[in-house]
Write a protein that holds these residues in place. Structure first.
Motif, PDB file in Angstrom:
ATOM      1  N   CYS A 181       1.685   0.437 -12.697  1.00 51.61           N
ATOM      2  CA  CYS A 181       2.298  -0.572 -11.823  1.00 51.61           C
ATOM      3  C   CYS A 181       2.478  -0.004 -10.421  1.00 51.61           C
ATOM      4  O   CYS A 181       2.550   1.206 -10.235  1.00 51.61           O
ATOM      5  N   VAL A 182       2.578  -0.913  -9.449  1.00 55.80           N
ATOM      6  CA  VAL A 182       2.949  -0.514  -8.096  1.00 55.80           C
ATOM      7  C   VAL A 182       4.331  -1.104  -7.810  1.00 55.80           C
ATOM      8  O   VAL A 182       4.599  -2.262  -8.127  1.00 55.80           O
ATOM      9  N   ILE A 183       5.183  -0.265  -7.233  1.00 54.27           N
ATOM     10  CA  ILE A 183       6.552  -0.682  -6.930  1.00 54.27           C
ATOM     11  C   ILE A 183       6.668  -0.894  -5.425  1.00 54.27           C
ATOM     12  O   ILE A 183       6.423   0.037  -4.640  1.00 54.27           O
ATOM     13  N   PHE A 224       0.823  -1.223   0.000  1.00 57.13           N
ATOM     14  CA  PHE A 224       0.000   0.000   0.000  1.00 57.13           C
ATOM     15  C   PHE A 224       0.854   1.269   0.000  1.00 57.13           C
ATOM     16  O   PHE A 224       0.385   2.337  -0.366  1.00 57.13           O
ATOM     17  N   GLU A 225       2.101   1.145   0.418  1.00 62.18           N
ATOM     18  CA  GLU A 225       2.988   2.316   0.425  1.00 62.18           C
ATOM     19  C   GLU A 225       3.811   2.418  -0.854  1.00 62.18           C
ATOM     20  O   GLU A 225       4.694   3.265  -0.966  1.00 62.18           O
ATOM     21  N   PHE A 259       4.791  -4.607  -9.876  1.00 60.34           N
ATOM     22  CA  PHE A 259       3.623  -5.429 -10.226  1.00 60.34           C
ATOM     23  C   PHE A 259       2.605  -4.590 -10.997  1.00 60.34           C
ATOM     24  O   PHE A 259       2.314  -3.457 -10.605  1.00 60.34           O
ATOM     25  N   HIS A 260       2.045  -5.175 -12.048  1.00 57.03           N
ATOM     26  CA  HIS A 260       0.966  -4.506 -12.772  1.00 57.03           C
ATOM     27  C   HIS A 260      -0.273  -4.488 -11.883  1.00 57.03           C
ATOM     28  O   HIS A 260      -0.665  -5.536 -11.343  1.00 57.03           O
ATOM     29  N   LEU A 261      -0.890  -3.309 -11.754  1.00 60.65           N
ATOM     30  CA  LEU A 261      -2.060  -3.197 -10.875  1.00 60.65           C
ATOM     31  C   LEU A 261      -3.240  -4.012 -11.396  1.00 60.65           C
ATOM     32  O   LEU A 261      -4.019  -4.559 -10.621  1.00 60.65           O
ATOM     33  N   GLN A 262      -3.377  -4.086 -12.701  1.00 59.94           N
ATOM     34  CA  GLN A 262      -4.546  -4.763 -13.260  1.00 59.94           C
ATOM     35  C   GLN A 262      -4.448  -6.279 -13.137  1.00 59.94           C
ATOM     36  O   GLN A 262      -5.422  -6.949 -12.819  1.00 59.94           O
TER      37      GLN A 262
END
Ligand code: FES
Length: 112
Positions: free
Chosen positions: A65-67, A57-58, A75-78
């Motif tokens: 993407c979220v790192i 979450f941070e 990671f790809h959010l979808q």
């Protein structure tokens, strides 16, 4: 917290989500990170598969993407997949209804 018959759990008001700033929720004992990015809402596992830290979450959001803030796995959010295409985070279906966010979570089943 309302549990809908189709398994969706009320999470929060949409207004509580800030653009590209993750929020952490515990839904039916599942750690979930929720992100709002360019009008879309994503719910993924909050647990990084690398060292199982609950800090997704941070993560920083870049190009859909979220790192992970710990060591930078991306990671790809979808899809939840890593950039290499291999499996990464669980993703959960979301619904927005009357300004509220609902997420359907499931626990990971262990296949022995
Ligand atoms: S714990 Fe997430 S990249 Fe290492």
């Amino acid at each position: 917290m309302i549990i809908e018959s189709d398994g969706f759990v009320e999470v929060c008001s949409i207004n509580e989500l800030k653009e590209k700033q993750g929020k952490r929720f515990l839904l039916n004992d599942v750690e979930v990170a929720v992100f709002k990015v360019e009008g879309n809402i994503y719910a993924v596992s909050n647990i990084c598969p690398h060292q199982h830290t609950a800090l997704i979450f941070e993560g920083i959001i870049e190009e859909g993407c979220v790192i992970c803030p710990v060591h930078g796995w991306t990671f790809h959010l979808q899809t939840g997949r890593k950039q290499s295409g291999s499996k990464g985070l669980e993703t959960y279906p979301v619904i927005v209804k009357d300004g509220k966010l609902f997420v359907r979570v499931f626990k990971k089943e262990l296949n022995w």
